[in-house]
Design an enzyme around this catalytic site. Structure first.
Site, PDB file in Angstrom:
ATOM      1  N   LYS A 105       0.854  -1.190   0.000  1.00 15.90           N
ATOM      2  CA  LYS A 105       0.000   0.000   0.000  1.00 15.90           C
ATOM      3  C   LYS A 105       0.884   1.232   0.000  1.00 15.90           C
ATOM      4  CE  LYS A 105      -4.462   0.898   0.233  1.00 15.90           C
ATOM      5  NZ  LYS A 105      -5.561   0.080  -0.276  1.00 15.90           N
ATOM      6  N   GLY A 217     -21.967   6.136   3.295  1.00  8.62           N
ATOM      7  CA  GLY A 217     -20.996   6.593   2.279  1.00  8.62           C
ATOM      8  C   GLY A 217     -21.635   6.607   0.909  1.00  8.62           C
ATOM      9  N   GLY A 219     -19.612   7.646  -1.937  1.00 10.59           N
ATOM     10  CA  GLY A 219     -18.490   7.904  -2.843  1.00 10.59           C
ATOM     11  C   GLY A 219     -18.456   6.798  -3.876  1.00 10.59           C
ATOM     12  N   ASN A 220     -17.273   6.467  -4.343  1.00  8.91           N
ATOM     13  CA  ASN A 220     -17.137   5.443  -5.373  1.00  8.91           C
ATOM     14  C   ASN A 220     -17.823   4.126  -4.950  1.00  8.91           C
ATOM     15  OD1 ASN A 220     -16.176   3.457  -7.111  1.00  8.91           O
ATOM     16  ND2 ASN A 220     -14.300   4.586  -7.528  1.00  8.91           N
ATOM     17  N   ALA A 221     -17.407   3.593  -3.797  1.00  7.83           N
ATOM     18  CA  ALA A 221     -17.923   2.298  -3.361  1.00  7.83           C
ATOM     19  C   ALA A 221     -19.427   2.368  -3.043  1.00  7.83           C
ATOM     20  CB  ALA A 221     -17.138   1.825  -2.152  1.00  7.83           C
ATOM     21  N   GLY A 222     -19.819   3.349  -2.232  1.00  4.10           N
ATOM     22  CA  GLY A 222     -21.211   3.444  -1.789  1.00  4.10           C
ATOM     23  C   GLY A 222     -22.177   3.762  -2.917  1.00  4.10           C
TER      24      GLY A 222
END
Ligand code: NAD
Length: 419
Positions: A105, A217, A219-222
């Protein structure tokens, strides 16, 4: 940050717990408690007469099963401990998915919202120059993560190609399609989560068509999770939130309207429903709870009030170890992050395979292969849980997932002669 919320301590605690149950070899355990390699770089960035120095990290946690794999985050509060924890989780994620990678990471302490495109490009290229000799398609393959995106990956891939003197598309994944990113990559994390949700609902005999869902959330995932839960299963999403707060509507929330509302600021301006806090969202009376925002959201102080039957951890680290125990004792099926959100890295793997072979697949092919890999991971976790249950030991899905993953990494290290 209180010690019990330090992400690296949490990741070590999770490993220790699994190591004790599976009776992991002492030396293997010692190797796996710390990263193999930790790199800290300082990147000078000069633009229009002013200059700044940014600190960046790359943690290569373990590469016994293959090259390191993991995203790069740009965040003002980035810390080495967060990057170390995320690198550890990547190691377990790739091992559980059984793809030929280790875990890594990266991160840079910066506030991308305050940087213009020119500065962002110079910083991204500088990060790659500082780390160039330690990454590569056969050693460590970065990808986007929080506040980094396909454009940043394109600059990074270009800079690496300049360093080595030829195009090297396979050094980074999550690239734009124009330079050989993969079809299906943009919603792969949420899509993978949906396949896990489908399998877990079968396990609990929940009819997803009649299920209610809360998502933390947007964002991208949510955002993609919202769209896909509705599209694939027809479930009713009754609550959603962003960093400002959330909305609840028993009738169900409208995706298109939420997207439009979010474009102007926060989803809390959604015209219908009742305003709720992020805290309240987590304890709503729903069948499925999808944390898709940030870490440490379900803790010992609110876990007892969670009412969902399934917690689908699309975010990284949303449930603390104390809360994990409470959810398990309550009989809630809490599916761990490194199983649920593995779709992103699995499709990253497909991107790398396509770049390496110079042969490209359709979106349909990508989803089909993703389904097959992540469904197998879910089955491996359930089988490990049953194996321990047959020995009269009750273990949570997270511990079972850890045991599957750690066993695979430990075996690779053993056969390579590391211990
Ligand atoms: P993002 O930055 O696109 O979205 C984050 C969302 O969380 C935003 O809606 C934001 O408003 C909300 N948020 C921020 N602080 C919050 C708070 N205190 N309470 C509630 N909501 C808050 O990030 P993302 O890419 O969607 O990632 C979300 C999580 O999923 C992270 O934990 C990330 O590591 C994990 N994840 C994402 C991917 C991916 O492909 N995007 C892959 C694997 C894991």
């Amino acid at each position: 940050m209180p010690e019990e919320l330090n992400p690296f301590k949490i990741s070590q605690q999770q490993l220790d717990n699994a190591a004790e149950i599976m009776k992991l070899d002492r030396v293997a355990h010692k190797i796996l408690r710390e990263p193999v390699r930790t790199l800290i770089v300082n990147i000078p960035v000069k633009t229009n007469g002013s200059a700044e120095v940014f600190t960046g990290f790359r943690v290569q946690y373990n590469d016994a099963r293959g090259p390191g794999k993991g995203g790069i985050r740009y965040h003002p509060k980035e810390s080495l401990d967060t990057v170390k924890a995320l690198a550890a989780w990547m190691t377990w994620k790739t091992a559980l998915a059984n793809i030929p990678y280790g875990g890594a990471k990266g991160g840079v302490i910066c506030n991308p919202k305050e940087l213009n495109d020119t500065t962002l490009e110079i910083l991204s290229r500088g990060y790659i120059r500082a780390l160039g000799r330690f990454i590569g398609p056969k050693t460590d393959i970065p990808a986007p993560d929080v506040y980094t995106n396909p454009q940043i990956m394109a600059w990074m891939m270009d800079e690496y190609s300049r360093l080595v003197g030829h195009d090297e598309f396979g050094v980074i994944t999550g690239k734009p399609l124009d330079i050989w990113g993969s079809e299906g990559r943009f919603d792969s994390t949420a899509m993978g989560g949906m396949y896990v949700l489908r399998e877990s609902a079968k396990e609990l005999d929940i009819d997803l068509r009649n299920a209610t869902v809360a998502i933390q959330g947007f964002g991208n995932a949510g955002n993609f999770a919202f769209e896909l839960v509705k599209k694939l299963f027809g479930s009713k999403i009754v609550a959603v939130s962003d960093s400002i707060g959330g909305v609840y509507s028993g009738e169900g929330l409208d995706y298109e309207k939420l997207v439009r509302t979010k474009k102007n600021g926060s989803i809390t301006a959604y015209e219908k429903g009742e305003k709720i806090s992020n805290k309240e969202l987590l304890t709503e009376d729903v069948d499925i709870l999808i944390p898709a925002a940030i870490e440490n959201q379900i803790t010992k102080s609110n876990a007892d009030n969670v009412k969902a039957k399934i917690v689908l951890e699309l975010a990284n680290g949303p449930v603390t170890p104390d809360a994990d125990k409470i959810l398990f004792e309550k009989g809630i099926l809490d599916l761990p992050d490194f199983l649920v959100n593995a779709g992103g890295v699995i499709v990253s793997y497909f991107e790398w395979v396509q770049n390496t072979g110079n042969y490209y697949w359709s979106e349909e092919d990508v989803y089909k292969r993703l389904d097959s890999i992540i469904t197998k991971s879910f089955i491996d976790v359930m089988s490990m849980q049953q194996k321990y249950s047959a020995m009269r030991k009750k273990i949570s899905p997270r511990t079972a997932a850890y045991i599957v993953a750690v066993e695979r990494v430990a075996k690779a290290m053993k056969v390579r002669g590391w211990y």
